[in-house]
Design an enzyme around this catalytic site. Sequence first.
Site, PDB file in Angstrom:
ATOM      1  N   SER A  40      49.170  59.429  41.828  1.00 47.09           N
ATOM      2  CA  SER A  40      47.861  59.513  42.488  1.00 47.09           C
ATOM      3  C   SER A  40      46.835  60.005  41.505  1.00 47.09           C
ATOM      4  O   SER A  40      47.089  60.909  40.730  1.00 47.09           O
ATOM      5  CB  SER A  40      47.828  60.476  43.674  1.00 47.09           C
ATOM      6  OG  SER A  40      49.050  60.898  44.081  1.00 47.09           O
ATOM      7  N   HIS A  72      47.475  55.116  46.771  1.00 47.63           N
ATOM      8  CA  HIS A  72      48.699  54.693  46.089  1.00 47.63           C
ATOM      9  C   HIS A  72      48.754  53.177  46.241  1.00 47.63           C
ATOM     10  O   HIS A  72      49.050  52.659  47.311  1.00 47.63           O
ATOM     11  CB  HIS A  72      49.938  55.300  46.752  1.00 47.63           C
ATOM     12  CG  HIS A  72      49.991  56.799  46.660  1.00 47.63           C
ATOM     13  ND1 HIS A  72      51.140  57.483  46.390  1.00 47.63           N
ATOM     14  CD2 HIS A  72      49.029  57.717  46.778  1.00 47.63           C
ATOM     15  CE1 HIS A  72      50.876  58.779  46.372  1.00 47.63           C
ATOM     16  NE2 HIS A  72      49.607  58.939  46.612  1.00 47.63           N
ATOM     17  N   HIS A  94      57.404  57.462  48.012  1.00 47.24           N
ATOM     18  CA  HIS A  94      57.797  58.873  48.001  1.00 47.24           C
ATOM     19  C   HIS A  94      58.834  59.156  49.084  1.00 47.24           C
ATOM     20  O   HIS A  94      58.875  58.471  50.102  1.00 47.24           O
ATOM     21  CB  HIS A  94      56.568  59.759  48.280  1.00 47.24           C
ATOM     22  CG  HIS A  94      55.476  59.642  47.269  1.00 47.24           C
ATOM     23  ND1 HIS A  94      54.523  58.646  47.326  1.00 47.24           N
ATOM     24  CD2 HIS A  94      55.193  60.390  46.173  1.00 47.24           C
ATOM     25  CE1 HIS A  94      53.687  58.793  46.299  1.00 47.24           C
ATOM     26  NE2 HIS A  94      54.073  59.833  45.584  1.00 47.24           N
ATOM     27  N   TYR A  96      58.574  61.541  51.072  1.00 53.58           N
ATOM     28  CA  TYR A  96      57.865  61.987  52.279  1.00 53.58           C
ATOM     29  C   TYR A  96      57.384  60.836  53.152  1.00 53.58           C
ATOM     30  O   TYR A  96      56.944  61.053  54.281  1.00 53.58           O
ATOM     31  CB  TYR A  96      56.709  62.944  51.933  1.00 53.58           C
ATOM     32  CG  TYR A  96      55.601  62.392  51.072  1.00 53.58           C
ATOM     33  CD1 TYR A  96      54.735  61.411  51.529  1.00 53.58           C
ATOM     34  CD2 TYR A  96      55.393  62.892  49.797  1.00 53.58           C
ATOM     35  CE1 TYR A  96      53.708  60.930  50.741  1.00 53.58           C
ATOM     36  CE2 TYR A  96      54.375  62.428  48.997  1.00 53.58           C
ATOM     37  CZ  TYR A  96      53.530  61.437  49.478  1.00 53.58           C
ATOM     38  OH  TYR A  96      52.514  60.961  48.696  1.00 53.58           O
ATOM     39  N   GLU A  97      57.473  59.622  52.635  1.00 48.86           N
ATOM     40  CA  GLU A  97      57.150  58.463  53.475  1.00 48.86           C
ATOM     41  C   GLU A  97      58.369  58.042  54.303  1.00 48.86           C
ATOM     42  O   GLU A  97      58.324  57.054  55.031  1.00 48.86           O
ATOM     43  CB  GLU A  97      56.680  57.300  52.607  1.00 48.86           C
ATOM     44  CG  GLU A  97      55.354  57.598  51.905  1.00 48.86           C
ATOM     45  CD  GLU A  97      55.030  56.598  50.816  1.00 48.86           C
ATOM     46  OE1 GLU A  97      54.277  55.656  51.094  1.00 48.86           O
ATOM     47  OE2 GLU A  97      55.553  56.757  49.694  1.00 48.86           O
ATOM     48  N   ALA A 124      50.232  63.486  39.825  1.00 53.98           N
ATOM     49  CA  ALA A 124      49.237  64.530  40.048  1.00 53.98           C
ATOM     50  C   ALA A 124      50.020  65.782  40.423  1.00 53.98           C
ATOM     51  O   ALA A 124      51.024  65.684  41.135  1.00 53.98           O
ATOM     52  CB  ALA A 124      48.329  64.132  41.200  1.00 53.98           C
ATOM     53  N   MET A 219      55.222  66.212  44.156  1.00 54.03           N
ATOM     54  CA  MET A 219      56.091  65.593  45.178  1.00 54.03           C
ATOM     55  C   MET A 219      56.725  64.293  44.704  1.00 54.03           C
ATOM     56  O   MET A 219      57.018  63.412  45.509  1.00 54.03           O
ATOM     57  CB  MET A 219      55.260  65.313  46.443  1.00 54.03           C
ATOM     58  CG  MET A 219      54.525  66.524  46.977  1.00 54.03           C
ATOM     59  SD  MET A 219      53.417  66.060  48.319  1.00 54.03           S
ATOM     60  CE  MET A 219      52.456  67.571  48.503  1.00 54.03           C
ATOM     61  N   SER A 220      56.906  64.168  43.401  1.00 48.33           N
ATOM     62  CA  SER A 220      57.467  62.902  42.896  1.00 48.33           C
ATOM     63  C   SER A 220      58.265  63.164  41.620  1.00 48.33           C
ATOM     64  O   SER A 220      58.655  64.300  41.340  1.00 48.33           O
ATOM     65  CB  SER A 220      56.329  61.913  42.603  1.00 48.33           C
ATOM     66  OG  SER A 220      55.548  62.371  41.521  1.00 48.33           O
ATOM     67  N   ASN A 243      44.637  70.451  40.748  1.00 45.70           N
ATOM     68  CA  ASN A 243      44.191  71.639  41.495  1.00 45.70           C
ATOM     69  C   ASN A 243      45.028  72.835  41.042  1.00 45.70           C
ATOM     70  O   ASN A 243      46.129  72.664  40.519  1.00 45.70           O
ATOM     71  CB  ASN A 243      44.391  71.418  43.004  1.00 45.70           C
ATOM     72  CG  ASN A 243      45.835  71.072  43.337  1.00 45.70           C
ATOM     73  OD1 ASN A 243      46.263  69.932  43.177  1.00 45.70           O
ATOM     74  ND2 ASN A 243      46.585  72.064  43.759  1.00 45.70           N
ATOM     75  N   HIS A 255      43.560  66.525  49.589  1.00 47.50           N
ATOM     76  CA  HIS A 255      44.004  65.303  48.904  1.00 47.50           C
ATOM     77  C   HIS A 255      42.845  64.588  48.198  1.00 47.50           C
ATOM     78  O   HIS A 255      43.014  64.005  47.129  1.00 47.50           O
ATOM     79  CB  HIS A 255      44.691  64.372  49.911  1.00 47.50           C
ATOM     80  CG  HIS A 255      45.268  63.132  49.314  1.00 47.50           C
ATOM     81  ND1 HIS A 255      46.255  63.157  48.334  1.00 47.50           N
ATOM     82  CD2 HIS A 255      45.006  61.822  49.536  1.00 47.50           C
ATOM     83  CE1 HIS A 255      46.561  61.921  47.991  1.00 47.50           C
ATOM     84  NE2 HIS A 255      45.814  61.087  48.698  1.00 47.50           N
TER      85      HIS A 255
HETATM   86  N1  HPA Z   1      51.343  70.707  45.302  1.00 49.75           N
HETATM   87  C1  HPA Z   1      52.154  69.646  45.443  1.00 49.75           C
HETATM   88  N2  HPA Z   1      51.828  68.431  45.043  1.00 49.75           N
HETATM   89  C2  HPA Z   1      50.623  68.265  44.486  1.00 49.75           C
HETATM   90  C3  HPA Z   1      49.729  69.317  44.331  1.00 49.75           C
HETATM   91  C4  HPA Z   1      50.112  70.617  44.760  1.00 49.75           C
HETATM   92  O1  HPA Z   1      49.381  71.601  44.648  1.00 49.75           O
HETATM   93  N3  HPA Z   1      48.614  68.806  43.736  1.00 49.75           N
HETATM   94  C5  HPA Z   1      48.840  67.486  43.544  1.00 49.75           C
HETATM   95  N4  HPA Z   1      50.051  67.142  43.998  1.00 49.75           N
END
Ligand code: HPA
Length: 280
Positions: A40, A72, A94, A96-97, A124, A219-220, A243, A255
């Site tokens: 992402s 995505h 992912h 989570y999907e 990301a 998350m990947s 972030n 997001h």
């Molecule tokens: N946590 C998990 N996944 C992420 C984050 C985060 O802070 N930022 C971008 N993907």
Amino acid sequence: MSDRSSRRRRQADPYFVARGAGGQLGDMWGQHDVAVVLGSGWGEAVAALGEVTEEMPAATLPGFMAPTVEGHGGSIASVLAGERRVLLFRGRVHLYEGHSPHDVVHGVRVAEAAGCKSIILTNAAGGINSSYHPGLPVLLTDHINLTGLSPLSGPAPPPPRSVRFVDLTEAYSHRLRQIAKEVDPEVGEGVYAGLQGPHYETPAEIRMLMAMGADLVGMSTVLECIAARHLGMEVLGVSLVTNVAAGLSDDLLDHEEVLAAGQDAGSRVGALLRGVIDRL
Ligand code: HPA
């Protein structure tokens, strides 16, 4: 076993499906040297990568899922980057999907079957290490797989990769990291903690990850790296810090912010990818 039931079993075998899809890709577009998976916020990097000569929805090939998260993309492209042919995955699926580990790593297996000897996995991530700032690309030195899952469980991998007890001592290639640092000496380096998500972490979880030695959270990537190492591919992992991780600043996580940070860093991370590919 009857011919029909053995065919049905092979059709359900993720390694067999990936080999078939990779062969189909090779027939359509020829062999490729290196694969790039864009996470992402990495979409802006494509412009710096090279000339997109072919592109199709990933779901055109057997075994690919349609992604569900906005931002995505879910396509596969062939990119000419100087001398190198790059197989580009815009977007990934992912856990989570609701997809299985085999679905999540399908693109990696297809890339290997299409000739790719190395793979660049981008993502990301939230920055845990206090020396990072949003917009910083960070090279993965290692990961902590907190998904509790492996792409090597389930059906036995076929020869010549039938051993599933893969060594991960150097999951992320030291050689490729050195190359990346030559291209952009200001990049960070760190350990990536991979969780299932899709919720962001609590501040207490971030403190736990920090105590475990994680510098980044996302998350990947972790399952894809394991699948790539199983196939003997060289892996470069690059996070874009989008972030500061939860609870480490006064800001809340969102997001849109993750996607925007990618846009701002697009040309830098694009030049990094292209520079690495040129030097492979
Ligand atoms: N946590 C998990 N996944 C992420 C984050 C985060 O802070 N930022 C971008 N993907």
